[in-house]
Design an enzyme around this catalytic site. Structure first.
Site, PDB file in Angstrom:
ATOM      1  N   ARG A 152       2.718  12.987   0.633  1.00  0.00           N
ATOM      2  CA  ARG A 152       2.345  12.631   1.995  1.00  0.00           C
ATOM      3  C   ARG A 152       2.592  11.148   2.222  1.00  0.00           C
ATOM      4  O   ARG A 152       2.432  10.336   1.314  1.00  0.00           O
ATOM      5  CB  ARG A 152       0.860  12.940   2.246  1.00  0.00           C
ATOM      6  CG  ARG A 152       0.504  14.420   2.137  1.00  0.00           C
ATOM      7  CD  ARG A 152      -0.952  14.630   2.478  1.00  0.00           C
ATOM      8  NE  ARG A 152      -1.356  16.023   2.345  1.00  0.00           N
ATOM      9  CZ  ARG A 152      -2.572  16.469   2.628  1.00  0.00           C
ATOM     10  NH1 ARG A 152      -3.511  15.612   3.038  1.00  0.00           N
ATOM     11  NH2 ARG A 152      -2.861  17.749   2.499  1.00  0.00           N
ATOM     12  N   HIS A 153       2.979  10.815   3.426  1.00  0.00           N
ATOM     13  CA  HIS A 153       3.200   9.410   3.756  1.00  0.00           C
ATOM     14  C   HIS A 153       1.869   8.664   3.772  1.00  0.00           C
ATOM     15  O   HIS A 153       0.842   9.214   4.176  1.00  0.00           O
ATOM     16  CB  HIS A 153       3.869   9.277   5.136  1.00  0.00           C
ATOM     17  CG  HIS A 153       5.284   9.770   5.146  1.00  0.00           C
ATOM     18  ND1 HIS A 153       6.323   9.052   4.615  1.00  0.00           N
ATOM     19  CD2 HIS A 153       5.825  10.913   5.656  1.00  0.00           C
ATOM     20  CE1 HIS A 153       7.453   9.724   4.784  1.00  0.00           C
ATOM     21  NE2 HIS A 153       7.174  10.854   5.402  1.00  0.00           N
ATOM     22  N   SER A 154       1.908   7.429   3.327  1.00  0.00           N
ATOM     23  CA  SER A 154       0.704   6.606   3.382  1.00  0.00           C
ATOM     24  C   SER A 154       0.351   6.329   4.837  1.00  0.00           C
ATOM     25  O   SER A 154       1.219   6.262   5.711  1.00  0.00           O
ATOM     26  CB  SER A 154       0.931   5.288   2.637  1.00  0.00           C
ATOM     27  OG  SER A 154       2.023   4.578   3.193  1.00  0.00           O
ATOM     28  N   ALA A 207       6.728  10.077  -0.852  1.00  0.00           N
ATOM     29  CA  ALA A 207       7.260  10.423   0.471  1.00  0.00           C
ATOM     30  C   ALA A 207       7.833   9.206   1.195  1.00  0.00           C
ATOM     31  O   ALA A 207       8.806   9.319   1.945  1.00  0.00           O
ATOM     32  CB  ALA A 207       6.153  11.059   1.316  1.00  0.00           C
ATOM     33  N   ASP A 208       7.256   8.033   0.967  1.00  0.00           N
ATOM     34  CA  ASP A 208       7.735   6.823   1.630  1.00  0.00           C
ATOM     35  C   ASP A 208       9.040   6.310   1.042  1.00  0.00           C
ATOM     36  O   ASP A 208       9.677   5.423   1.626  1.00  0.00           O
ATOM     37  CB  ASP A 208       6.681   5.718   1.533  1.00  0.00           C
ATOM     38  CG  ASP A 208       5.369   6.104   2.200  1.00  0.00           C
ATOM     39  OD1 ASP A 208       5.436   6.694   3.296  1.00  0.00           O
ATOM     40  OD2 ASP A 208       4.305   5.841   1.632  1.00  0.00           O
TER      41      ASP A 208
END
Length: 299
Positions: free
Chosen positions: A103-105, A113-114
């Site tokens: 998941r993106h931060s 993910a980033d």
């Protein structure tokens, strides 16, 4: 159902096992072929003598035609890394078993993910000089090189604008999307590389006898370094010196409920967000960013 981490470890072990077996097999074949290599080399030398051109001009034509007709070889390292990026991207897009690192931060921080977007951007940048080297080796006219670059830019931008876009209305269509950013970054990087591109053969001869040879990539590519420094300086000045209405100069936070609610929603992204909202308006930007948790009571 097998957890993703367990499945990943299983595939990793299988990949390592396959690589090890392949290495042992190739080593065995190599040792087997050592006895017949001298005979093959002698036969090839005899063939080269038989087809030797009559003069130097004809020899140059033969070498040139062979170089141009030589099939392109792909770099396995780039293809492997690209495949890894695609696998990670698929996991990220489909939530990846709800693991936190897929998941993106929310704003600060960095997860797997980033890394997908900058990884693809890195691959694109690495391929630009390789593509230019191939085009120049085939004596491609400058007009055709420019056509290829502009065509690829327009295709990427169009795919992002009309195909990979969840909005169906012109009033809310997302303009600064992922592929759109790729297209702009590509054409800028390509136009910076093209005028100052140094052929591989030329690079081998430059500073060959100089004590500065270990630093030739820096010395010979000084226009690129100046361009990078100029772009970075421009970005830093815009980010930390551009006044943003209602926000402190140099603010790069998410605004909203972050920082004890000191800054309102218009401070999201600082100068970068301010420019995007001024240029595209909020209706043409992505409406569900991960930082949205800072803008409602779920924070």
């Amino acid at each position: 159902m097998i957890p993703i981490l367990v499945a990943f470890c299983i595939f990793l072990v299988l990949a390592l096992l396959y690589t090890g077996l392949e290495y042992l097999w190739m080593k065995r074949i190599h040792s087997t072929n050592e006895d017949i290599t001298p005979m093959i080399r002698q036969e090839n030398e005899e063939q080269e003598v038989n087809i030797k051109p009559a003069d130097d001009e004809q020899a140059t034509e033969v070498v040139t035609s062979f170089t141009k007709s030589k099939p392109r070889e792909r770099l396995k390292s780039i293809d492997t890394f690209r495949g890894l990026c695609l696998v990670v991207m698929i996991f990220v897009n489909f939530r990846g078993g709800y693991y936190w690192f897929f998941r993106h931060s929310k704003w600060n921080g960095l997860t797997v993910a980033d890394l997908v977007f900058p990884w693809f951007m890195f691959l694109m940048g690495v391929n630009i000089p390789l593509s230019l080297e191939s085009l120049l080796r085939r004596d491609t006219p400058p007009r055709q090189i420019a056509y290829k670059a502009i065509r690829r830019t327009l295709i990427l931008f169009s795919l992002g604008l009309f195909i990979i876009n969840h909005n169906t209305s012109w009033s809310t269509i997302r303009i600064p999307g992922v592929l759109q950013r790729f297209s702009i970054a590509y054409i800028v990087a390509f136009m910076l590389q093209w005028p100052f591109h140094i052929r591989i053969d030329d690079m081998e001869t430059r500073l060959s006898e100089s004590r500065w040879r270990p630093f030739r990539e820096i010395i010979c590519y000084w226009p690129h370094w100046l361009s990078i420094i100029g772009l970075e300086t421009l970005w830093l000045c815009i980010t930390f010196l551009l006044p943003v209405p209602g926000c402190p100069t140099g603010y790069i936070g998410p605004g909203g409920l972050a920082d004890d609610g000191k800054y309102n929603k218009s401070c999201v992204g600082g100068a970068a967000g301010y420019i995007d909202r001024w240029l595209f308006s909020e209706s043409h930007m992505y409406g569900h960013p991960t930082c949205k948790v800072y803008l409602n009571n779920s924070y």
